[in-house]
Write a protein that holds these residues in place. Structure first.
Motif, PDB file in Angstrom:
ATOM      1  N   TRP A 139       0.876  -1.165   0.000  1.00 49.79           N
ATOM      2  CA  TRP A 139       0.000   0.000   0.000  1.00 49.79           C
ATOM      3  C   TRP A 139       0.908   1.207   0.000  1.00 49.79           C
ATOM      4  N   ASP A 140       0.831   1.918  -1.073  1.00 46.37           N
ATOM      5  CA  ASP A 140       1.734   3.045  -1.253  1.00 46.37           C
ATOM      6  C   ASP A 140       1.209   4.248  -0.490  1.00 46.37           C
ATOM      7  N   SER A 141       1.745   4.444   0.693  1.00 45.39           N
ATOM      8  CA  SER A 141       1.208   5.516   1.527  1.00 45.39           C
ATOM      9  C   SER A 141       1.589   6.887   0.967  1.00 45.39           C
ATOM     10  N   TRP A 189      -3.202  -3.019  17.591  1.00 48.95           N
ATOM     11  CA  TRP A 189      -4.305  -2.103  17.338  1.00 48.95           C
ATOM     12  C   TRP A 189      -5.554  -2.952  17.307  1.00 48.95           C
ATOM     13  N   ARG A 200      12.688  -0.079   8.583  1.00 49.43           N
ATOM     14  CA  ARG A 200      12.021  -1.136   9.331  1.00 49.43           C
ATOM     15  C   ARG A 200      10.623  -1.362   8.788  1.00 49.43           C
ATOM     16  N   HIS A 201      10.085  -2.485   9.129  1.00 50.42           N
ATOM     17  CA  HIS A 201       8.746  -2.796   8.640  1.00 50.42           C
ATOM     18  C   HIS A 201       7.766  -2.885   9.794  1.00 50.42           C
ATOM     19  N   LEU A 208      -9.995   3.421   2.997  1.00 50.49           N
ATOM     20  CA  LEU A 208      -8.885   2.509   3.199  1.00 50.49           C
ATOM     21  C   LEU A 208      -8.832   1.986   4.618  1.00 50.49           C
ATOM     22  N   LEU A 209      -9.194   2.837   5.544  1.00 52.92           N
ATOM     23  CA  LEU A 209      -9.129   2.392   6.922  1.00 52.92           C
ATOM     24  C   LEU A 209     -10.103   1.257   7.190  1.00 52.92           C
ATOM     25  N   ASN A 213       7.040  -2.173   3.383  1.00 52.60           N
ATOM     26  CA  ASN A 213       7.469  -0.809   3.159  1.00 52.60           C
ATOM     27  C   ASN A 213       8.386  -0.771   1.965  1.00 52.60           C
ATOM     28  N   LEU A 216      -1.415   5.851  10.824  1.00 50.16           N
ATOM     29  CA  LEU A 216      -0.769   4.719  10.168  1.00 50.16           C
ATOM     30  C   LEU A 216       0.197   5.203   9.099  1.00 50.16           C
ATOM     31  N   VAL A 217      -0.251   6.170   8.339  1.00 46.46           N
ATOM     32  CA  VAL A 217       0.618   6.717   7.306  1.00 46.46           C
ATOM     33  C   VAL A 217       1.879   7.279   7.940  1.00 46.46           C
ATOM     34  N   GLU A 238      -1.193   8.221  -0.473  1.00 48.32           N
ATOM     35  CA  GLU A 238      -2.130   8.736   0.522  1.00 48.32           C
ATOM     36  C   GLU A 238      -1.793  10.169   0.916  1.00 48.32           C
ATOM     37  N   LYS A 298      -6.346  10.341  -1.317  1.00 50.68           N
ATOM     38  CA  LYS A 298      -6.663   9.341  -0.318  1.00 50.68           C
ATOM     39  C   LYS A 298      -7.760   8.390  -0.749  1.00 50.68           C
ATOM     40  N   HIS A 299      -7.540   7.190  -0.414  1.00 50.79           N
ATOM     41  CA  HIS A 299      -8.533   6.156  -0.651  1.00 50.79           C
ATOM     42  C   HIS A 299      -9.725   6.455   0.244  1.00 50.79           C
ATOM     43  N   LYS A 318       4.107   4.446   9.151  1.00 53.24           N
ATOM     44  CA  LYS A 318       4.706   3.755   8.022  1.00 53.24           C
ATOM     45  C   LYS A 318       5.866   4.572   7.455  1.00 53.24           C
ATOM     46  N   GLN A 319       5.621   5.854   7.288  1.00 52.30           N
ATOM     47  CA  GLN A 319       6.651   6.723   6.744  1.00 52.30           C
ATOM     48  C   GLN A 319       7.887   6.732   7.635  1.00 52.30           C
ATOM     49  N   LEU A 342      -6.889   7.574  12.810  1.00 48.22           N
ATOM     50  CA  LEU A 342      -6.025   6.420  12.847  1.00 48.22           C
ATOM     51  C   LEU A 342      -5.321   6.174  11.516  1.00 48.22           C
ATOM     52  N   LEU A 343      -6.048   6.456  10.446  1.00 55.18           N
ATOM     53  CA  LEU A 343      -5.436   6.209   9.147  1.00 55.18           C
ATOM     54  C   LEU A 343      -4.230   7.103   8.928  1.00 55.18           C
ATOM     55  N   SER A 395       9.693   3.512   7.444  1.00 56.28           N
ATOM     56  CA  SER A 395      10.348   3.384   6.158  1.00 56.28           C
ATOM     57  C   SER A 395      11.689   4.119   6.181  1.00 56.28           C
TER      58      SER A 395
END
Lengths: 345, 345
Positions: free
Chosen positions: A66-68, B66, B96-97, A80-81, A102, B84-85, A71, A76-77, B88-89, B80-81, B92
């Motif tokens: 999932w390519d954040s 979560w 780390r994943h 997505l959540l 990632n 998450l972004v 986002e 934004k999707h 993740k960022q 929350l979304l 990245s």
DNA sequence: CCGGTGATCGAAAACGTTTACGGCACTCTA
DNA sequence: TAGAGTGCCGTAAACGTTTTCGATCACCGG
């Protein structure tokens, strides 16, 4: 952490037996199995995922691509959540975990998707919210790695796509408008390079055709799923002379629908009195605005479940009977009636 | 998949050397390193995560705890979304994943959080959107496993908490109202068992005190973060006799703010003319409604980054200088001015 | 009594890495 | 020139499982 050896010592058996007992192999006596299970419980034994994955060559995990960046770039999707929730739930039911892979294709090269997936030995990957045209995606889908895409129209030897039945949803929406007495129905579309957008347009056209309604050119306005475009399109529709002005509009995305509603308000039009609006997606805001938006909701949980189950079909090679899964796999939508078309609460 | 042995053969060196070359150990000549790296590139070599994790005892991954049941139960986290972004960022950036740990405490027992984390050998876990009072959480935080909670006020030997500076955000919001000339300012709170809610209330009280404003009892209305409660509270405020009616209200959550706005509209009050509204969180809907909501935005990316960096501080034991991180770690908020207080665009 | 059969289990090899230890060829110092 | 130091590298053990291949034993039919 207690290891399998500790368990073996504790029970006076070999590690092999412990492993077999815990993994449900038949060649172990009920008595031993019971002992081992009890000991495992007692010592709080949990097998090491790494060791397990290493020797079995699979990890019981599925990767999420999932390519954040997509986002944060504002694209934004819409939900997505909820989709994540659906995925998580479905995976939980089958005892699998989800790894957010990632991967930065731009930095890591075109094989990065595939390589990363292999590196983690995931059983398969679920793809969503990525740029359709990346070569890395082709690479992935043409590989033998099981994967299912959500809302992306791509397929491969062990890959398929799941998406909501956007077309049927659109049909239901305009039928609803027709039922309420509307005959001049316009639409605001999404970007034509996104599968859901074109399916919704198809559905709209189909319904309009089946109902024998007029569809002048200016009744289909092209938006981009964002609010501003919805406003602009709404503006244009509102500007039509009253006799040709639509009395209802099917908008392919909720955010655009809200934009259109603002445009109508600015033009002095009342929703739903003067013009009815139905959206698509049922984003959170849909129920938060006034008038609350009638919209066709996607069942994100069903979507997640469908994606997971399709993926596992590939993983476990369950294609003895049927040749291959039809793609895309469709998940039903649901019209939720609120106020923006009248007739709701 | 090419393994390390293939690389070794290809370069005519031992596997040990390959490993060292790829992991940046100093005891390998520049020439050999170059060769190995090129070969790795050429063969598309990716080290097996499982093997790596197995022998190193760590996985370079962080777990995310979560509770999505929380989410489906309607108690959705406002952003929350985006969080998450952000996570993740940030992850990245440090290579780390993120593993979504699927654990059902009710089914797997009170040690499940901890055990699952260990089972995956994650370096640490990030906790968010779970029920505060679970014993399993205590277990987790009192363990030696690094963990950071987002918006939960819990701490432990290797655990801390990061959250937005809710208090300062609230202060800024009511200062803004004061600057606009408002003197009778009310508030609608969130549930008192949620840390962000109490901090926002504290901030409100602090600002009101500092500014020397009156704060009658009926100016603080208790909501639950959902729209209906916002509506009810708004109703009560609107029902006050005009002379005592607030001219502005600070609402501790956007969703409630929208509810309040509906209540005001129903009471014939104009926003922002008759009553100004400022919310908190900057959910998507805030910019989608009319009048668009002035609100204090949380910086989800900063939050994610802070969480990750705090976590890694624990993982890498970077506490030579400072004794321990102050908890909670605060992340700045930002007032985004739109239309609901006037003065915006 | 003997060979066969099933049930149950153990020994050991594998999975793909990292790393402790030691070795070799140099160079430097005394 | 001996010894110490250094730079580079290979051997092999280890990590915690699963699984293959036998081994043992009891039992049974002949």
């Amino acid at each position: 952490m207690a290891g399998i050896k500790d368990l073996a010592r504790e029970c006076g058996v070999s590690v092999a037996t412990v492993s077999r007992a815990l993994n449900g192999h038949p060649e172990v006596s009920v008595e031993t199995r019971r002992q081992v299970q009890q000991a495992a419980e007692r010592l709080g034994y949990r097998p090491s995922q790494s060791a397990r994955a290493l020797v079995r060559g699979r990890s019981d995990a599925v990767g999420l691509l999932w390519d954040s960046g997509y986002e944060t770039a504002g694209r934004k999707h819409p939900f997505l959540l909820s989709l994540l929730v659906g995925l998580k739930q479905a995976l939980s039911d089958v005892g699998r975990h989800l790894i957010l892979l990632n991967v930065d294709v731009d930095r890591q090269g075109p094989r990065a998707y595939l390589d990363t997936a292999r590196q983690f030995q995931v059983d398969g990957v679920i793809v969503m919210g990525v740029d359709d045209h990346r070569p890395a995606l082709r690479e992935l889908f043409e590989s033998s790695l099981p994967c299912v895409a959500i809302d992306h129209d791509i397929a491969g030897p062990r890959a398929c796509c799941v998406t909501s039945d956007n077309r049927a949803g659109a049909v239901e929406a305009v039928r609803h408008l027709h039922d309420l007495g509307h005959r001049r129905i316009a639409t605001i579309t999404g970007p034509v390079d996104l599968m859901p957008a074109v399916q919704r347009l198809r559905g709209f056209q189909q319904a309009v055709g089946e109902l024998g309604l007029d569809l002048p050119d200016e009744y289909v306005q092209n938006g981009d799923f964002f609010m501003d475009s919805g406003y602009a399109c709404g503006r244009r529709l509102a500007g039509l002379p009253k006799s040709r002005r639509p009395t209802a509009v099917f908008v392919a995305g909720d955010e655009m629908a809200l934009g259109a509603m603002h445009a109508f308000a600015d033009a002095g039009l009342d929703v739903p009195e003067d013009i009815a609006v139905v959206g698509f997606d049922d984003i959170e805001a849909a129920s938060l605005v006034r008038p609350a938006l009638t919209t066709v909701a996607q069942d994100s949980l069903a979507l997640g479940t469908a994606a997971v189950s399709a993926l596992l079909d590939f993983v476990d090679d369950r294609f003895g009977d049927r040749p291959a899964p039809e793609s895309p796999i469709l998940t039903p939508t649901r019209l939720v009636i609120r106020q923006s078309c009248g007739g709701g609460r």
